[in-house]
Design a protein around this motif. Sequence first.
Motif, PDB file in Angstrom:
ATOM      1  N   LYS A  11      25.186  -0.446  75.779  1.00 39.60           N
ATOM      2  CA  LYS A  11      25.737   0.884  75.495  1.00 39.60           C
ATOM      3  C   LYS A  11      24.769   1.721  74.659  1.00 39.60           C
ATOM      4  CE  LYS A  11      30.216   1.308  74.780  1.00 39.60           C
ATOM      5  NZ  LYS A  11      31.642   1.129  74.463  1.00 39.60           N
ATOM      6  N   HIS A  14      21.865   2.684  77.007  1.00 37.96           N
ATOM      7  CA  HIS A  14      22.341   3.659  77.989  1.00 37.96           C
ATOM      8  C   HIS A  14      22.526   5.036  77.350  1.00 37.96           C
ATOM      9  CE1 HIS A  14      25.184   4.165  81.700  1.00 37.96           C
ATOM     10  NE2 HIS A  14      24.055   4.828  81.835  1.00 37.96           N
ATOM     11  N   TRP A  18      20.556   8.516  78.133  1.00 43.15           N
ATOM     12  CA  TRP A  18      21.316   9.729  78.418  1.00 43.15           C
ATOM     13  C   TRP A  18      20.837  10.880  77.531  1.00 43.15           C
ATOM     14  CZ3 TRP A  18      24.630  12.965  75.763  1.00 43.15           C
ATOM     15  CH2 TRP A  18      25.422  13.813  76.540  1.00 43.15           C
ATOM     16  N   HIS A  61      25.087   3.965  91.189  1.00 45.26           N
ATOM     17  CA  HIS A  61      25.394   3.399  89.876  1.00 45.26           C
ATOM     18  C   HIS A  61      24.094   3.217  89.112  1.00 45.26           C
ATOM     19  CE1 HIS A  61      29.614   2.478  90.551  1.00 45.26           C
ATOM     20  NE2 HIS A  61      29.278   2.069  91.763  1.00 45.26           N
ATOM     21  N   CYS A  62      24.168   3.426  87.811  1.00 38.85           N
ATOM     22  CA  CYS A  62      23.044   3.112  86.942  1.00 38.85           C
ATOM     23  C   CYS A  62      22.954   1.589  86.828  1.00 38.85           C
ATOM     24  CB  CYS A  62      23.269   3.745  85.572  1.00 38.85           C
ATOM     25  SG  CYS A  62      22.012   3.317  84.367  1.00 38.85           S
ATOM     26  N   ASN A  65      24.929   0.274  84.065  1.00 43.27           N
ATOM     27  CA  ASN A  65      26.351   0.232  84.368  1.00 43.27           C
ATOM     28  C   ASN A  65      26.703  -1.107  85.000  1.00 43.27           C
ATOM     29  OD1 ASN A  65      28.393   0.720  86.769  1.00 43.27           O
ATOM     30  ND2 ASN A  65      28.938   2.183  85.168  1.00 43.27           N
ATOM     31  N   ARG A  69      28.990  -4.169  83.293  1.00 38.76           N
ATOM     32  CA  ARG A  69      30.198  -4.632  83.978  1.00 38.76           C
ATOM     33  C   ARG A  69      30.394  -6.149  83.799  1.00 38.76           C
ATOM     34  NH1 ARG A  69      34.375  -2.788  84.234  1.00 38.76           N
ATOM     35  NH2 ARG A  69      33.713  -0.825  85.100  1.00 38.76           N
ATOM     36  N   ASN A  78      33.825   5.296  80.245  1.00 38.16           N
ATOM     37  CA  ASN A  78      32.777   5.155  79.238  1.00 38.16           C
ATOM     38  C   ASN A  78      32.613   3.719  78.747  1.00 38.16           C
ATOM     39  OD1 ASN A  78      35.163   5.034  77.822  1.00 38.16           O
ATOM     40  ND2 ASN A  78      34.512   6.399  76.194  1.00 38.16           N
ATOM     41  N   ASP A  80      30.416   1.680  79.402  1.00 41.05           N
ATOM     42  CA  ASP A  80      29.004   1.277  79.326  1.00 41.05           C
ATOM     43  C   ASP A  80      28.129   2.240  78.541  1.00 41.05           C
ATOM     44  OD1 ASP A  80      29.311   3.322  81.172  1.00 41.05           O
ATOM     45  OD2 ASP A  80      27.715   2.593  82.458  1.00 41.05           O
ATOM     46  N   ILE A  81      28.744   3.227  77.881  1.00 41.26           N
ATOM     47  CA  ILE A  81      27.975   4.266  77.193  1.00 41.26           C
ATOM     48  C   ILE A  81      28.829   4.870  76.085  1.00 41.26           C
ATOM     49  CG2 ILE A  81      28.693   6.126  78.772  1.00 41.26           C
ATOM     50  CD1 ILE A  81      25.716   7.097  78.675  1.00 41.26           C
ATOM     51  N   ALA A  88      31.569  10.910  80.419  1.00 43.49           N
ATOM     52  CA  ALA A  88      31.014   9.783  81.174  1.00 43.49           C
ATOM     53  C   ALA A  88      31.443   9.862  82.636  1.00 43.49           C
ATOM     54  CB  ALA A  88      31.464   8.463  80.555  1.00 43.49           C
ATOM     55  N   LYS A  89      32.680  10.280  82.860  1.00 43.42           N
ATOM     56  CA  LYS A  89      33.211  10.371  84.225  1.00 43.42           C
ATOM     57  C   LYS A  89      32.494  11.436  85.052  1.00 43.42           C
ATOM     58  CE  LYS A  89      37.557  11.047  86.717  1.00 43.42           C
ATOM     59  NZ  LYS A  89      39.005  11.255  86.573  1.00 43.42           N
TER      60      LYS A  89
END
Length: 112
Positions: A11, A14, A18, A61-62, A65, A69, A78, A80-81, A88-89
């Motif tokens: 997180k 990531h 971002w 997908h990143c 991500n 998972r 969110n 993963d970040i 995030a969505k």
Amino acid sequence: MKGITKLTLIKIIHTAIWIFFNFVIFYMLYAAIANKLNIWLWIGYGFVFLEGLTLLTFNLHCPLNLMARKYTSSTNANFDIYLPSWLAKYTKLIYTTISGIIALITIYQILN
């Protein structure tokens, strides 16, 4: 790993990536509007292209991500970040739209 979980590390990484892309994209927007079609703008396009290629390679997908998972069953956008869930969505939609606007402005600047 002492004191920090693998999910927390993912997180943090990531979120840092971002933030980096925010600087890149908003510099690109500034450069396109200000007609500063310099090497930094084109490097920004390179980063955005590589990010797009990465997302296409991993089925939109990143890779972070997908890694995150493995460490959670959360269904939150969110998971993963460190962003608000709504951001995030919609991050891909927001930044794809901004990137499209940057491309249009850049084309306009080149043609004028």
